[in-house]
Design a protein around this motif. Structure first.
Motif, short mmCIF file in Angstrom:
data_model
loop_
_atom_site.label_atom_id
_atom_site.label_comp_id
_atom_site.label_asym_id
_atom_site.label_seq_id
_atom_site.Cartn_x
_atom_site.Cartn_y
_atom_site.Cartn_z
N VAL A 282 43.87 37.91 38.48
CA VAL A 282 42.82 38.70 37.85
C VAL A 282 41.94 39.25 38.95
O VAL A 282 41.40 38.50 39.78
CB VAL A 282 42.00 37.85 36.86
N ILE A 283 41.79 40.57 38.99
CA ILE A 283 41.01 41.21 40.05
C ILE A 283 40.39 42.50 39.55
O ILE A 283 41.09 43.38 39.06
CB ILE A 283 41.87 41.44 41.32
N ASP A 284 39.10 42.58 39.66
CA ASP A 284 38.34 43.80 39.37
C ASP A 284 37.88 44.33 40.73
O ASP A 284 37.02 43.72 41.38
CB ASP A 284 37.15 43.49 38.47
N VAL A 285 38.44 45.45 41.16
CA VAL A 285 38.18 45.93 42.51
C VAL A 285 36.73 46.35 42.72
O VAL A 285 36.30 46.54 43.86
CB VAL A 285 39.14 47.08 42.91
N THR A 286 35.98 46.51 41.64
CA THR A 286 34.57 46.90 41.76
C THR A 286 33.63 45.71 41.86
O THR A 286 32.42 45.89 41.95
CB THR A 286 34.13 47.77 40.57
N ASP A 287 34.17 44.50 41.87
CA ASP A 287 33.35 43.30 41.81
C ASP A 287 33.67 42.37 42.98
O ASP A 287 34.79 41.90 43.11
CB ASP A 287 33.59 42.57 40.48
N ASP A 288 32.67 42.12 43.83
CA ASP A 288 32.88 41.28 45.02
C ASP A 288 33.43 39.90 44.68
O ASP A 288 34.39 39.44 45.30
CB ASP A 288 31.57 41.11 45.79
#
Length: 235
Positions: free
Chosen positions: A51-57
């Motif tokens: 799970v990865i949201d590229v906009t979230d550090d």
């Protein structure tokens, strides 16, 4: 065994690239913002989920920690991206663009790409044959945008081309800074995906070909290049 992460891989070009790379023998991580959609895609593909949201550090850091704990990474495919669309599936005209509208596109396409690349560099540096493929666009070619004889001449929007030109510049600098890696930008062509409201003229199988090819490039392959399935693209 080569381990590959593809961001935005629960559908479209990312999903198809994952399918082809699994078939080629890669261990593939399907990167997805939505856990359930990502889980379904990973199960269908015989891949792993991250799970990865590229906009979230925090999300990106957690994804990097997971993949590090599970063995590391050899290939990073920066595929996650967005494009501005109007209610009638058109593209905003230059006079309609604002700092806020560009910021939304840049947050994913530019800052997200940088965030992910930065987070996974330590893992890639441990790989014997590290590769970064960044999905760009022919619209990121200034030469193409300025040439009335090129298809990109007719594209009216500002945010998406500007984001891809910026990504190209950014990844050239990474390629120079990390000569032991193969770092390239690819143009998949006008592919029918949700990104463009399925207005593209290519299939995802056709569009993913250059992504998959460059994800498998060897240590003697090109780096710092901007490529389509047909060869180099003018900057």
């Amino acid at each position: 065994m080569t381990t590959t992460l593809i961001t935005g891989a629960n559908k479209g070009l990312g999903y198809e690239a994952a399918r082809q790379l699994v078939a080629a023998g890669h261990t593939v991580y399907v990167g997805a913002r939505d856990k359930e959609r990502g889980r379904r895609a990973a199960e269908e593909l015989g891949a792993r989920l991250v799970v990865i949201d590229v906009t979230d550090d925090a999300s990106v850091e957690a994804a990097a920690a997971q993949i590090a704990a599970e063995g590391g990474l050899d290939v990073l495919v920066n595929n996650a991206g967005v494009e501005a669309r109007t209610a009638d599936n058109g593209v905003p005209r230059p006079a309609d663009e604002t700092a806020d509208s560009l910021r939304r596109i840049f947050d994913t396409n530019v800052f997200g790409t940088l965030r992910v690349t930065h987070a996974f560099l330590p893992l890639l540096e441990r790989s014997p044959a590290p590769v970064i493929v960044t999905v760009s666009s022919g619209l990121g070619s200034l030469a193409g945008l300025a040439d009335p004889g090129q298809p990109s001449w007719g594209y009216p929007g500002v945010a998406y081309p500007a984001s891809k030109t910026t990504v190209n510049a950014m990844m050239i600098q990474f390629a120079k800074a990390f000569p032991q890696m193969r770092i390239n930008m690819v143009e998949p062509g006008f592919t029918a995906t949700d990104l463009n409201g399925r207005t593209g003229t290519q299939t995802v199988e056709e569009g993913a070909e250059i992504i998959v090819r460059m994800a498998q490039v060897g240590p003697d392959g090109p780096t710092g290049a901007f490529l389509s399935a047909h060869g180099p693209i003018a900057w």
